[in-house]
Design a protein around this motif. Structure first.
Motif, PDB file in Angstrom:
ATOM      1  N   MET B 212       1.438  -6.757   4.039  1.00  0.00           N
ATOM      2  CA  MET B 212       0.803  -5.591   3.403  1.00  0.00           C
ATOM      3  C   MET B 212       1.568  -5.206   2.149  1.00  0.00           C
ATOM      4  SD  MET B 212      -1.483  -4.932   5.498  1.00  0.00           S
ATOM      5  CE  MET B 212      -1.699  -5.707   7.061  1.00  0.00           C
ATOM      6  N   SER B 213       2.906  -5.211   2.273  1.00  0.00           N
ATOM      7  CA  SER B 213       3.670  -4.762   1.106  1.00  0.00           C
ATOM      8  C   SER B 213       3.528  -5.749  -0.041  1.00  0.00           C
ATOM      9  CB  SER B 213       5.126  -4.475   1.452  1.00  0.00           C
ATOM     10  OG  SER B 213       5.543  -5.225   2.539  1.00  0.00           O
ATOM     11  N   VAL B 216       0.337  -4.844  -1.742  1.00  0.00           N
ATOM     12  CA  VAL B 216       0.523  -3.646  -2.574  1.00  0.00           C
ATOM     13  C   VAL B 216       1.244  -4.016  -3.873  1.00  0.00           C
ATOM     14  CG1 VAL B 216       1.625  -1.375  -2.727  1.00  0.00           C
ATOM     15  CG2 VAL B 216       0.623  -2.109  -0.579  1.00  0.00           C
ATOM     16  N   ILE B 239      -6.879   1.535  -1.103  1.00  0.00           N
ATOM     17  CA  ILE B 239      -6.815   0.934   0.239  1.00  0.00           C
ATOM     18  C   ILE B 239      -5.531   1.342   0.967  1.00  0.00           C
ATOM     19  CG2 ILE B 239      -6.528  -1.285   1.489  1.00  0.00           C
ATOM     20  CD1 ILE B 239      -9.394  -0.978   0.683  1.00  0.00           C
ATOM     21  N   PHE B 240      -4.413   1.351   0.252  1.00  0.00           N
ATOM     22  CA  PHE B 240      -3.154   1.593   0.956  1.00  0.00           C
ATOM     23  C   PHE B 240      -2.755   3.066   1.024  1.00  0.00           C
ATOM     24  CE2 PHE B 240      -2.986  -2.933   0.217  1.00  0.00           C
ATOM     25  CZ  PHE B 240      -2.631  -3.356   1.489  1.00  0.00           C
ATOM     26  N   LYS B 241      -3.401   3.927   0.213  1.00  0.00           N
ATOM     27  CA  LYS B 241      -3.095   5.357   0.323  1.00  0.00           C
ATOM     28  C   LYS B 241      -4.131   6.068   1.167  1.00  0.00           C
ATOM     29  CE  LYS B 241      -0.456   6.067  -3.898  1.00  0.00           C
ATOM     30  NZ  LYS B 241      -0.563   6.500  -5.291  1.00  0.00           N
ATOM     31  N   ILE B 252      -3.925  -1.647   8.597  1.00  0.00           N
ATOM     32  CA  ILE B 252      -2.768  -1.619   7.673  1.00  0.00           C
ATOM     33  C   ILE B 252      -1.636  -0.730   8.184  1.00  0.00           C
ATOM     34  CG2 ILE B 252      -4.125  -2.187   5.611  1.00  0.00           C
ATOM     35  CD1 ILE B 252      -3.949   0.693   4.749  1.00  0.00           C
ATOM     36  N   THR B 253      -1.937   0.175   9.115  1.00  0.00           N
ATOM     37  CA  THR B 253      -0.868   1.020   9.640  1.00  0.00           C
ATOM     38  C   THR B 253      -0.302   0.459  10.943  1.00  0.00           C
ATOM     39  OG1 THR B 253      -2.458   2.432  10.798  1.00  0.00           O
ATOM     40  CG2 THR B 253      -1.768   3.145   8.606  1.00  0.00           C
TER      41      THR B 253
END
Lengths: 232, 257
Positions: B212-213, B216, B239-241, B252-253
């Motif tokens: 995931m990172s 990002v 997507i990531f926020k 993603i979490t």
């Protein structure tokens, strides 16, 4: 928001511990603010000492939360709702710490007060104190329940805090106008009133952080402001 | 704010892929934007690799594979029989999870593509292509004195950059990367990510990643696949926020059950 638990249990625990620390900090700040309001109205110098000493506990909790957040950021690289929880908790804890500082500042003003407060000044000051305490209680409840609607209501209610501050300050100014002897007391009370109003501002910041946590967007538009209040 | 390019390079419409009876992709509609990095994420078996393999018709080599729907590159349909897949793959390079240099010299690895596509009329021109490609892949300084050594003698990270040099030696427009860093250490990964930042100025990049990172860090847009469906695609920041779809958020979490 998500009702699912993380696959990694220790991540779940870390976020839960962060939440617990913030709630503890909120409840401590609530007591400090309530105690300082009670003490200023009664000019209770003994309580003032306790309030001043207790502020360290709030600061310790903030430091603990800072550390917990650094750990979560490094270990988990939180995403989406977890990222928003982490960042909002950081911001809220700093606003709570500032509210604690303001309660302490109010307590510090009690000791040099020359005598009891004149009756005509107590009413507005009490109403302002009660409203700000209610705002703090509500924002902490809203945080617990993750209530977007409450966050918006609290944010909007700051206008009432500003209006009551305005009234209280005018009354102090009238009191000062009556006699030069009133200068010392009036000066202290102006600071106290301003401190309570600023605590209200930090509460609206918390409402904003909470809204962002829930929605992932910022509250739109300028915050409503009461008439004639100079913000600093 | 991240710069977002609005020019669509690859347009996928109602893409379905079947391996025999099993449907691997289900009505995928996705636009890949030009000169951007698009990251595709999702659990193993979600269809993200199958999707990128459609873009250069790699699925053609699997007998039981059937692809329906449309894939347009610059408005030209590539999912039809008449398409010459060799020249298609000249335009669309690919880098795989495990570095796979040819058992040849570093030089030959890079010159192989230009050679078979007839891109260099003489040795001087070929030397130039090899040098430029290795420079673009940020490998030139490390290998310029050992071009005749085998590609496999390089470290894992260098081999992956050699594969990138090999991919770009034929002047592609799109580079597909299927988990290009999963076999690399953090330093080698950082070098590839730095390279991607540079490469996206000239190429359209699609990367499949489990990190995931990494998504990002390197991408401007992210698509989330699950069970063969594209669940959500948006700017990476969104997507990531604050993703729109609960399934995206749960994945993603790290909440995916």
């Amino acid at each position: 928001m998500s009702d699912e638990a993380h696959i990694v249990k220790s991540y779940e625990e870390e976020l839960q511990n962060l939440n617990d620390s913030l709630i503890k900090m909120g409840s401590l700040t609530e007591s400090q603010l309530a105690d300082s309001m009670e003490a200023i109205i009664k000019v209770d110098k003994e309580s003032a000492d306790k309030i001043i000493a207790n502020d360290a506990k709030i600061n310790e909790l903030r430091a603990k939360i800072d550390n917990q957040i650094m750990t979560v950021l490094v270990k988990r690289a939180p995403m989406a709702i977890d990222l928003r929880i982490t960042i909002s908790t950081l911001k809220i804890s700093h606003d709570l710490e500032r509210i604690g500082d303001l309660a302490k500042s109010v307590a510090k003003k009690i000791k040099p007060l020359p005598h009891d407060l004149p009756k005509e000044l107590i009413g507005s000051l009490r109403r302002l104190g009660d409203l700000v305490q209610k705002q703090l209680r509500n924002v902490l409840d809203a945080y617990l329940n993750k209530s977007k609607e409450s966050a918006i209501t609290i944010w909007k209610n700051d206008e009432q805090v500003d209006d009551l501050t305005n009234t209280a300050m005018n009354e102090v100014a009238d009191f000062l106008g009556k006699s030069k002897k009133n200068l010392e007391l009036a000066t202290h009370l102006l600071f106290v009133t301003k401190n309570i109003e600023r605590a209200g501002d930090h509460i609206t910041n918390i409402a904003e952080s909470l809204y962002y946590l829930i929605e992932g967007e910022y509250l739109e538009g300028a915050r409503p402001k009461g008439k004639d209040i100079e913000k600093n | 704010m991240v710069m977002i390019n609005n020019k669509v390079k690859i347009k996928t419409t109602n893409l379905n892929v079947y391996y025999g009876d099993k449907q691997a992709l289900n009505d995928v509609n996705l636009e890949i934007h030009s000169k951007e990095v698009t990251a595709l994420i999702g659990p193993s078996g979600c269809g993200k690799s199958t999707y990128i393999r459609c873009i250069n018709r790699m699925n053609d080599v699997i007998d039981i594979c059937r692809v329906t729907g449309s894939i347009e590159i610059d408005g030209n349909e590539i999912n039809k029989k008449e398409i010459d897949v060799v020249s298609l793959r000249e335009k669309i390079g690919m880098v795989f999870q495990k570095p796979n240099p040819f058992p040849k010299s570093i030089y030959d690895n890079v010159s192989y593509g230009p050679n078979i596509h007839g891109l260099a009329e003489n040795k001087v021109k070929m030397d130039e292509i090899v040098e430029t490609s290795l420079k673009k892949a940020a490998l030139w300084n490390e290998v310029k004195d050992r071009l005749n050594e085998p590609g496999t003698s390089l470290s894992g990270g260098q081999q992956q950059r050699l594969c990138i040099a090999r991919a770009i030696s034929v002047n592609p427009e799109v580079i597909l990367m299927d988990e290009p860093c999963s076999a690399l250490d953090p330093i080698a990964t950082a070098k590839i990510e730095e390279l991607m930042d540079e490469l996206k100025k000239s190429y359209t990049i699609v990367i499949v990643t489990h990190s995931m990172s990494q998504a990002v860090r390197v991408s401007q847009r992210t698509g989330f696949f699950h069970l063969g469906k594209l669940i959500e695609v948006d700017t990476t920041e969104k997507i990531f926020k604050n993703p729109n779809n609960k399934m995206t958020q749960d994945y993603i979490t790290g909440r995916f059950g």
